[in-house]
Write a protein that holds these residues in place. Structure first.
Motif, mmCIF file in Angstrom:
data_model
loop_
_atom_site.group_PDB
_atom_site.id
_atom_site.type_symbol
_atom_site.label_atom_id
_atom_site.label_comp_id
_atom_site.label_asym_id
_atom_site.label_seq_id
_atom_site.Cartn_x
_atom_site.Cartn_y
_atom_site.Cartn_z
ATOM 1 N N SER A 85 -22.494 -23.097 0.020
ATOM 2 C CA SER A 85 -23.251 -23.916 0.961
ATOM 3 C C SER A 85 -22.389 -24.378 2.129
ATOM 4 C CB SER A 85 -23.840 -25.131 0.237
ATOM 5 O OG SER A 85 -22.797 -25.901 -0.357
ATOM 6 N N PHE A 86 -21.070 -24.281 1.989
ATOM 7 C CA PHE A 86 -20.167 -24.652 3.073
ATOM 8 C C PHE A 86 -19.982 -23.527 4.083
ATOM 9 C CE2 PHE A 86 -18.902 -27.496 -0.374
ATOM 10 C CZ PHE A 86 -18.902 -28.721 0.292
ATOM 11 N N GLY A 87 -20.390 -22.312 3.729
ATOM 12 C CA GLY A 87 -20.266 -21.209 4.667
ATOM 13 C C GLY A 87 -19.660 -19.968 4.036
ATOM 14 N N LEU A 88 -19.148 -19.088 4.877
ATOM 15 C CA LEU A 88 -18.570 -17.823 4.447
ATOM 16 C C LEU A 88 -17.077 -17.817 4.726
ATOM 17 C CD1 LEU A 88 -21.217 -15.384 6.002
ATOM 18 C CD2 LEU A 88 -21.197 -16.342 3.693
ATOM 19 N N ALA A 89 -16.344 -17.093 3.908
ATOM 20 C CA ALA A 89 -14.900 -16.972 4.113
ATOM 21 C C ALA A 89 -14.448 -15.576 3.744
ATOM 22 C CB ALA A 89 -14.160 -18.009 3.268
ATOM 23 N N LYS A 90 -13.462 -15.085 4.441
ATOM 24 C CA LYS A 90 -12.887 -13.785 4.138
ATOM 25 C C LYS A 90 -11.369 -13.867 4.235
ATOM 26 C CE LYS A 90 -16.743 -10.893 5.743
ATOM 27 N NZ LYS A 90 -17.137 -9.789 6.663
ATOM 28 N N ALA A 91 -10.699 -13.033 3.443
ATOM 29 C CA ALA A 91 -9.249 -12.928 3.525
ATOM 30 C C ALA A 91 -8.854 -11.481 3.253
ATOM 31 C CB ALA A 91 -8.572 -13.848 2.514
ATOM 32 N N ALA A 92 -7.799 -11.041 3.885
ATOM 33 C CA ALA A 92 -7.334 -9.661 3.700
ATOM 34 C C ALA A 92 -5.820 -9.622 3.788
ATOM 35 C CB ALA A 92 -7.945 -8.746 4.758
ATOM 36 N N LEU A 93 -5.240 -8.712 3.013
ATOM 37 C CA LEU A 93 -3.796 -8.522 3.038
ATOM 38 C C LEU A 93 -3.502 -7.082 2.660
ATOM 39 C CD1 LEU A 93 -0.951 -9.838 3.271
ATOM 40 C CD2 LEU A 93 -1.096 -10.336 0.834
ATOM 41 N N ALA A 94 -2.593 -6.450 3.367
ATOM 42 C CA ALA A 94 -2.192 -5.075 3.061
ATOM 43 C C ALA A 94 -0.692 -4.954 3.208
ATOM 44 C CB ALA A 94 -2.893 -4.090 3.995
ATOM 45 N N THR A 95 -0.084 -4.121 2.401
ATOM 46 C CA THR A 95 1.345 -3.872 2.527
ATOM 47 C C THR A 95 1.614 -2.387 2.308
ATOM 48 O OG1 THR A 95 3.553 -4.560 1.811
ATOM 49 C CG2 THR A 95 1.881 -4.352 0.098
ATOM 50 N N GLU A 96 2.637 -1.889 2.949
ATOM 51 C CA GLU A 96 2.935 -0.455 2.960
ATOM 52 C C GLU A 96 4.393 -0.230 2.595
ATOM 53 O OE1 GLU A 96 3.207 3.198 6.251
ATOM 54 O OE2 GLU A 96 2.299 1.272 6.779
ATOM 55 N N LEU A 97 4.634 0.803 1.800
ATOM 56 C CA LEU A 97 5.997 1.226 1.477
ATOM 57 C C LEU A 97 6.550 2.041 2.640
ATOM 58 C CD1 LEU A 97 8.356 1.658 -0.571
ATOM 59 C CD2 LEU A 97 7.112 3.692 -1.359
ATOM 60 N N ARG A 98 7.669 1.602 3.168
ATOM 61 C CA ARG A 98 8.291 2.318 4.272
ATOM 62 C C ARG A 98 9.700 2.756 3.888
ATOM 63 N NH1 ARG A 98 7.017 -0.170 10.276
ATOM 64 N NH2 ARG A 98 4.827 0.410 10.340
ATOM 65 N N SER A 99 10.203 3.701 4.632
ATOM 66 C CA SER A 99 11.600 4.156 4.590
ATOM 67 C C SER A 99 11.903 5.135 3.458
ATOM 68 C CB SER A 99 12.584 2.977 4.529
ATOM 69 O OG SER A 99 12.537 2.315 3.272
ATOM 70 N N VAL A 100 10.911 5.486 2.642
ATOM 71 C CA VAL A 100 11.099 6.521 1.623
ATOM 72 C C VAL A 100 10.339 7.757 2.085
ATOM 73 C CG1 VAL A 100 10.838 7.151 -0.793
ATOM 74 C CG2 VAL A 100 11.279 4.761 -0.169
ATOM 75 N N GLU A 101 11.040 8.866 2.242
ATOM 76 C CA GLU A 101 10.460 10.077 2.803
ATOM 77 C C GLU A 101 9.826 10.951 1.721
ATOM 78 O OE1 GLU A 101 10.258 10.608 5.989
ATOM 79 O OE2 GLU A 101 11.378 8.760 6.433
ATOM 80 N N PRO A 102 8.824 11.758 2.099
ATOM 81 C CA PRO A 102 8.211 12.671 1.131
ATOM 82 C C PRO A 102 9.221 13.569 0.424
ATOM 83 C CG PRO A 102 6.873 12.557 3.103
ATOM 84 C CD PRO A 102 8.119 11.776 3.397
ATOM 85 N N ALA A 103 10.211 14.056 1.149
ATOM 86 C CA ALA A 103 11.221 14.929 0.527
ATOM 87 C C ALA A 103 11.986 14.192 -0.563
ATOM 88 C CB ALA A 103 12.181 15.457 1.592
ATOM 89 N N GLN A 104 12.198 12.885 -0.374
ATOM 90 C CA GLN A 104 12.898 12.103 -1.396
ATOM 91 C C GLN A 104 12.029 11.916 -2.637
ATOM 92 O OE1 GLN A 104 13.785 8.858 1.392
ATOM 93 N NE2 GLN A 104 15.961 9.190 0.985
ATOM 94 N N MET A 105 10.736 11.713 -2.435
ATOM 95 C CA MET A 105 9.823 11.596 -3.574
ATOM 96 C C MET A 105 9.771 12.903 -4.357
ATOM 97 S SD MET A 105 6.700 9.411 -1.870
ATOM 98 C CE MET A 105 6.994 7.802 -1.113
#
Length: 327
Positions: free
Chosen positions: A80-100
């Motif tokens: 009854s107070f209204g609508l709220a939204k939240a979002a968060l995303a994080t990404e793995l960086r600095s590891v190359e496909p060749a290393q995987m």
């Protein structure tokens, strides 16, 4: 972390937040061993052990590691107070496909060497890849690397890529990671399209596995490991006044999506897995919060390769010990 306010149609007060901090997360039986570098029998989940008896030779048809590269969380609240939204995303960086790819190839080589040293013969890759039924199985699978974006579940999702050793196929057969959820607040590791597509191929894959097992007089060994680097918790829903996404980081093996399966006769399945997530024994990597609602998990690529390789081998040694004790 930036607080996001979303205007409601009632122009009422809205509480919305995307937060980054330590949170309790889902209950885990292994909290006491979170910093342990090894696994023991009490932390393993073994079923179908009777099908390991008599094991002398394995044909490794599946050997895949899923590297999670993105964690995404979304929450919404309505009251009854209204609508709220939240979002968060994080990404793995600095590891190359060749290393995987190098991690997975080396992991396979170490596993094959460890099994051979323990007296379990491993069918050579060259022989396996010359087998007509294996080629049929490979045709029904997916070529690696296999990338996908899983469906959203409870506001949480991940993006990850499957790498497989030495050009083995990526395929899925009634995997517990997809058929048994972990309750509210846990992600799916395969998208719906992949699950449905694999379902159409199950009978073919199982027939090929039985034929390969017979051709080499061997158990089939399927290996699957999944490596997330964060946990997220999305909070909200109807009749709540706030939406929140919380995250903590930490590399680990996911308990539901990490396991060995040994198939006697290519059909009767023994499963060796984890009762709870197996955390990396030391902290690795850091968050770059220069983009406040999309922090990046940054880790030195060479350090990642070494640490993950050692962690996978630690899991293998525990799994192998469980196998040897039941031969």
């Amino acid at each position: 972390m930036r607080i996001r306010h979303v205007p409601s149609i009632l122009q009422s007060v809205v509480l919305a937040a995307g937060l980054l901090f330590a949170w309790p997360g889902p209950a885990r039986a292994a909290d006491a061993q979170a910093d342990a570098a090894t696994l023991d029998a009490a932390t393993l989940d073994v079923s179908g052990a009777e099908y390991i008896k008599g094991l002398k030779r394995v044909a490794i048809t599946q050997f895949e590691v899923q590297f999670v590269t993105h964690h995404v969380g979304n929450a919404a609240a309505a009251s009854s107070f209204g609508l709220a939204k939240a979002a968060l995303a994080t990404e793995l960086r600095s590891v190359e496909p060749a290393q995987m790819q190098a991690i997975v190839d080396t992991y396979y080589d170490r596993v094959a060497a460890e099994l051979s040293a323990a007296g379990i013969e491993v069918v050579p890759l060259a022989q396996l890849q010359a087998n007509a039924d294996f080629l049929g199985l490979k045709e029904k699978g997916y070529p690696a690397p296999f990338a996908q974006a899983p469906v959203n579940r409870d506001g949480l999702s991940i993006k990850g890529t499957f790498y497989t050793a030495h050009e083995l196929p990526v395929y899925f057969v009634n995997d517990r990671a997809e058929t048994a959820g972990r309750g509210k607040g846990r992600v799916n590791y395969l998208e719906l399209g992949t699950i449905m597509s694999s379902g159409f191929k199950v009978s073919y894959a199982e027939a090929y596995e039985r034929a390969i097992s017979k051709a080499f007089d061997a158990h089939i060994l399927r290996v699957r490991m999944t490596l997330p680097f964060a946990d997220m918790l999305a909070t909200g829903g109807l009749f709540t006044t706030f939406a929140k996404v919380a995250m903590k980081t930490g590399l680990r093996l996911d308990a539901v999506a990490s396991r060995y399966e040994l198939l006697e006769g290519g059909a009767r399945i023994a499963r060796i897995g984890l009762k709870s997530d197996f955390n990396l024994p030391a902290a690795l990597g850091r968050l770059d919060e220069s983009v406040r609602d999309r922090p990046y998990f940054v880790v030195d690529g060479a350090e990642y390769v070494e640490a993950i390789g050692n962690h996978l081998l630690s899991a293998h040694k525990a799994f192998q010990s469980a196998i040897l004790s039941r031969r």
